[in-house]
Design an enzyme around this catalytic site. Sequence first.
Site, PDB file in Angstrom:
ATOM      1  N   TRP A 119     -20.219 -80.897-103.441  1.00 52.73           N
ATOM      2  CA  TRP A 119     -19.370 -79.714-103.548  1.00 52.73           C
ATOM      3  C   TRP A 119     -18.125 -79.759-102.672  1.00 52.73           C
ATOM      4  O   TRP A 119     -17.189 -78.986-102.873  1.00 52.73           O
ATOM      5  CB  TRP A 119     -20.170 -78.454-103.180  1.00 52.73           C
ATOM      6  N   LYS A 156     -23.647 -84.644-113.217  1.00 49.18           N
ATOM      7  CA  LYS A 156     -24.274 -83.441-112.669  1.00 49.18           C
ATOM      8  C   LYS A 156     -23.288 -82.897-111.647  1.00 49.18           C
ATOM      9  O   LYS A 156     -23.129 -83.429-110.552  1.00 49.18           O
ATOM     10  CB  LYS A 156     -25.622 -83.785-112.022  1.00 49.18           C
ATOM     11  N   GLY A 175     -25.667 -86.232 -99.086  1.00 46.20           N
ATOM     12  CA  GLY A 175     -26.292 -86.439 -97.792  1.00 46.20           C
ATOM     13  C   GLY A 175     -27.442 -87.423 -97.840  1.00 46.20           C
ATOM     14  O   GLY A 175     -27.989 -87.752 -98.901  1.00 46.20           O
ATOM     15  N   THR A 182     -30.997 -86.286 -99.457  1.00 48.56           N
ATOM     16  CA  THR A 182     -30.984 -86.302-100.924  1.00 48.56           C
ATOM     17  C   THR A 182     -30.934 -87.733-101.437  1.00 48.56           C
ATOM     18  O   THR A 182     -31.568 -88.076-102.436  1.00 48.56           O
ATOM     19  CB  THR A 182     -29.792 -85.506-101.455  1.00 48.56           C
ATOM     20  N   LEU A 218     -36.298 -98.662-111.824  1.00 51.85           N
ATOM     21  CA  LEU A 218     -35.602 -99.786-111.182  1.00 51.85           C
ATOM     22  C   LEU A 218     -34.108 -99.806-111.491  1.00 51.85           C
ATOM     23  O   LEU A 218     -33.497-100.869-111.608  1.00 51.85           O
ATOM     24  CB  LEU A 218     -36.239-101.122-111.589  1.00 51.85           C
ATOM     25  N   GLU A 237     -22.650 -92.944-101.702  1.00 56.41           N
ATOM     26  CA  GLU A 237     -21.575 -92.681-100.734  1.00 56.41           C
ATOM     27  C   GLU A 237     -22.052 -91.493 -99.922  1.00 56.41           C
ATOM     28  O   GLU A 237     -22.105 -90.365-100.408  1.00 56.41           O
ATOM     29  CB  GLU A 237     -20.264 -92.394-101.472  1.00 56.41           C
ATOM     30  N   GLY A 285     -22.962 -89.967 -95.586  1.00 51.38           N
ATOM     31  CA  GLY A 285     -22.282 -89.321 -94.477  1.00 51.38           C
ATOM     32  C   GLY A 285     -21.585 -90.281 -93.535  1.00 51.38           C
ATOM     33  O   GLY A 285     -21.590 -91.497 -93.717  1.00 51.38           O
ATOM     34  N   CYS A 297     -17.010 -86.539 -95.252  1.00 50.87           N
ATOM     35  CA  CYS A 297     -17.818 -87.619 -94.689  1.00 50.87           C
ATOM     36  C   CYS A 297     -17.029 -88.527 -93.755  1.00 50.87           C
ATOM     37  O   CYS A 297     -17.581 -89.081 -92.812  1.00 50.87           O
ATOM     38  CB  CYS A 297     -18.443 -88.446 -95.810  1.00 50.87           C
ATOM     39  N   GLU A 300     -24.094 -85.596 -88.300  1.00 51.30           N
ATOM     40  CA  GLU A 300     -23.032 -84.868 -88.974  1.00 51.30           C
ATOM     41  C   GLU A 300     -23.170 -83.370 -88.727  1.00 51.30           C
ATOM     42  O   GLU A 300     -24.250 -82.806 -88.893  1.00 51.30           O
ATOM     43  CB  GLU A 300     -23.096 -85.121 -90.481  1.00 51.30           C
ATOM     44  N   LYS A 351     -24.616 -99.348 -93.041  1.00 52.64           N
ATOM     45  CA  LYS A 351     -25.797 -98.654 -92.519  1.00 52.64           C
ATOM     46  C   LYS A 351     -26.129 -97.422 -93.378  1.00 52.64           C
ATOM     47  O   LYS A 351     -26.143 -97.495 -94.607  1.00 52.64           O
ATOM     48  CB  LYS A 351     -25.595 -98.322 -91.031  1.00 52.64           C
ATOM     49  N   GLY A 375     -24.203 -95.547 -96.700  1.00 57.79           N
ATOM     50  CA  GLY A 375     -24.295 -95.800 -98.127  1.00 57.79           C
ATOM     51  C   GLY A 375     -24.202 -97.261 -98.496  1.00 57.79           C
ATOM     52  O   GLY A 375     -24.069 -98.144 -97.642  1.00 57.79           O
TER      53      GLY A 375
END
Length: 493
Positions: free
Chosen positions: A161, A185, A238, A241, A253, A259, A261, A293, A397, A467, A470
């Site tokens: 968002w 989505k 985040g 999620t 699979l 992408e 934080g 981010c 964050e 790390k 992402g």
Amino acid sequence: MTTPSPVTGDLGVARPLIDGSWLDQASLGAADATNPSTARVAGSVVLSGPKEVDAAVAAATAAYPQWRAMSPDKRRRILQRVEELMEERAGELARLNSLETGAPIFMSTLLVQLCAGWFGYYAGWADKLEGATIPPSPAMVPGLDYTVPEPYGVVGIILTWNGPIVSVGMKIAPALAAGNCVVVKSPDLAPFTVAKFAEIALEAGLPPGVLHVLPGGPEAGDRLVRHPDVAMISFTGGIPTAKKILSAASDTLKPVLTELGGKTASIVFPDADLDAATTEVARSFCNLAGQGCNLTTRLLVHRDVYDRVVESTVAAATALRPGDPFAAGTGLGPVINAAARERILGVIERAGKDARLVAGGHAADPASLGEEVRDGFFVEPTVFADVDPASDVAQNEVFGPVLSIIPFGSEEEAVAIANGTVYGLGTTLQTRDSSRVQRLVPQLQSGSVNVNGSSTQPPGAPFGGYKYSGSGREGGREGLYEFLQTKNVFIRI
């Protein structure tokens, strides 16, 4: 008579788009949409669920053969037309973005321009997807060996968002240019700009069934990730999620681009342009009300200039006036909702027990905001000094306008602090010493390093993290090839 600010405008209704048709009703009903600047209901969202996901995926699967078979130059012209229409209707898109996210209008305008630029960039790639010939090996039988880049088919895209229009450009544009069909989505907290983009894409000539947009919550996202006919997922959001998505995607699979934080550090050395550095940092940590981010949320300062930099950073930050995002001079918009504001204020309260609060620390004074936005979800630009690098506010964050200032004494200490979180999205070096830049860049564990200022993320530049920030890249050639698979072909002679 005073003309009302655009901030009081109506958002309308954000509806699902499936197979070229807009739905007035969906399986999860509808929800009110609140303008974060005014705290008033300004629109309605028709919420998609698993049923709508299944319908969209079925339509995308049916449309895929024709979209893939379309001549690349025709796909290129459609995407170029999307860019043209976005530029023509940039004011409308920027207005919606500011209404639903609270971003100042100058920032929303920039984000729309960036999105249009990504469509123009990836349109140019649509007819330039080339493979390679593989040199023969003496040990192998003679033949022709070559590669072919191919789309995945139906890809699922899950947007967040805080900057959905940015992700539209970085995700949807390359996915379509590569020849995929897309099911999006969109975030239930900010679906309106994405819906308007989809309207523009259809007007540009995108065939029905190639793009679907489903406003919705976790139920829709979970079904999209688990659906057996969705070949890959691209997600921005985040870490918690992301872990759920990676777990759900393991059932089929399917690959997942994430992408996530960041805890970006700006490292200031004594030889830097200190005024420019502090102005840049203040602008960054307050950008999008801190809800980004890759915004600078840690300021690492050499002890020789520490007091001076703290003072100038406070001055620069407090000069950023919260208020109506459509008013000239507004430097800081609201956070997304009341729950976010309360969470951020809780972080600030806890951080103040161990660090020195030097600016802000509260919800913005309603009396200073103006009548139309006095009830909005505003937080003052907040700066802590003498922050422990291991503390919660320095490690995690905040996703709000909060900056942690941390002293250091050597290059080695600065690198250790900068690398000392689970994140690895971005780092900024503030120095005039080019040899120092060459020494430190290889040591920094981040997907991007900026020197003496932040990048405006040109379309050709890859973006992503190391790390917990992402996996995969968005933007540039790398972002395109995330949506392609490589097939090897051998023909015996």
